[in-house]
Structures are given as C-alpha cells and as structure tokens.
Design an enzyme around this catalytic site. Structure first.
Site, PDB file in Angstrom:
ATOM      1  N   GLN A  78       0.846  -1.189   0.000  1.00  0.00           N
ATOM      2  CA  GLN A  78       0.000   0.000   0.000  1.00  0.00           C
ATOM      3  C   GLN A  78       0.884   1.243   0.000  1.00  0.00           C
ATOM      4  OE1 GLN A  78      -3.663  -0.351   0.882  1.00  0.00           O
ATOM      5  NE2 GLN A  78      -3.748   1.691   0.033  1.00  0.00           N
ATOM      6  N   PHE A  79       1.391   1.618  -1.173  1.00  0.00           N
ATOM      7  CA  PHE A  79       2.285   2.773  -1.253  1.00  0.00           C
ATOM      8  C   PHE A  79       1.602   4.058  -0.804  1.00  0.00           C
ATOM      9  CE2 PHE A  79       0.175   3.177  -5.309  1.00  0.00           C
ATOM     10  CZ  PHE A  79       0.153   4.543  -5.558  1.00  0.00           C
ATOM     11  N   THR A  80       0.271   4.098  -0.846  1.00  0.00           N
ATOM     12  CA  THR A  80      -0.456   5.311  -0.482  1.00  0.00           C
ATOM     13  C   THR A  80      -0.346   5.650   1.006  1.00  0.00           C
ATOM     14  OG1 THR A  80      -2.531   4.105  -0.240  1.00  0.00           O
ATOM     15  CG2 THR A  80      -2.087   5.090  -2.398  1.00  0.00           C
TER      16      THR A  80
END
Length: 154
Positions: A78-80
């Site tokens: 989950q790079f966000t």
C-alpha cells in the site's frame, strides 16, 4: 515502513475478480515502504505485528498476540500510506519507495512473519486489488518502523 493493521474475522484480496489471498481470523496488514527503509525495518515491523497484543482473552482484555491466537496474516502492499497531503488537493507519493526497493522489503516482512510461525497470504505487488476486510471490533492500529520502540520482544 508503515503498516495499518486491522483485526479481522476474515479477509481476501482479489485481482481481476479472482481471489489471490484469503485468511480467516487474523490481521490484514496494509504495508507501505519509504525510501529510507531497509531489512531492519521489515524485521522490526514483523516482530511488532506478531507480538502486538490486540486479541481478546477470556476476560475480553487485549492480552493475546497473533502468535498466541495462531492468527492468519494477509499482507497487502500500500504505497499510499506515504501520501503527503500537506499541499494542494492531490496527494504526493514522493516519499514512497520505488517498486524495486519496496517489493523485496514487503516480501521480507512476510517471510519474517512466517519464520515466527504465522500463516500468511498476500496481495499482488503493483496490481489493482480489491481488498475485502471484515474488521473485528473494529480494531485498527497504525505502526511505523521509524518510531521509537517499534520492535517488540516475544
């Protein structure tokens, strides 16, 4: 590394309408990697996740860990989690690690959880995923490997 952990009754991750990872009672771990993370961050976070006492005992107190309850773990990249929203209306993801750095660290995190004795499943790196989460409690915990005392001893 950052992790948003949700205690679940069950969860699954889908890519193109196909379930690629499923768990029963356990934890969904949404994981983000930043540019300065390394193997120590993955190991520290794995130890914290495995030993964090967020499962209830017979008196309804948070006294049990994923290890104590034989919880299953669903790891989803989950790079966000490294979104910077301080300016403008569009999040900036410059603090998120490039895929060639992030993917091996997320894989290492999952391997460390397995080495500790936990059953794991995972999403697909860089894929558009649908994550089905049945949050139990609800219990949601934020962890950051850079914060003081990120690791927990057994």
């Amino acid at each position: 590394m950052r992790a948003l952990i949700q205690r679940v009754t069950h969860a699954a991750v889908y890519v193109q309408a196909r379930a690629i990872g499923k768990i029963g009672r356990g934890l969904v771990v949404l994981v983000g990697v930043t540019t300065t993370d390394d193997a120590r961050d993955a190991e520290s976070l794995a130890n914290k996740i495995a030993n964090l006492r967020i499962f209830e005992d017979e008196t309804s107190k948070f006294n049990l860990s994923a290890l104590d309850t034989h919880a299953e773990i669903l790891v989803v990249s989950q790079f966000t989690l490294y979104a910077d929203t301080r300016r403008g209306r569009r999040p900036d993801f410059m603090s998120a690690a490039r895929p060639e750095v992030a993917e091996p660290l997320i894989t290492l995190l999952e391997e460390k959880l397995q080495m500790l004795g936990l059953s794991t499943a995972h999403g697909q790196f860089q894929a558009k995923m649908l994550v089905e989460i049945f949050n139990d409690g609800p219990v949601t915990i934020w962890l950051d490997s850079k914060e003081k005392n990120a690791s927990t001893s057994p």
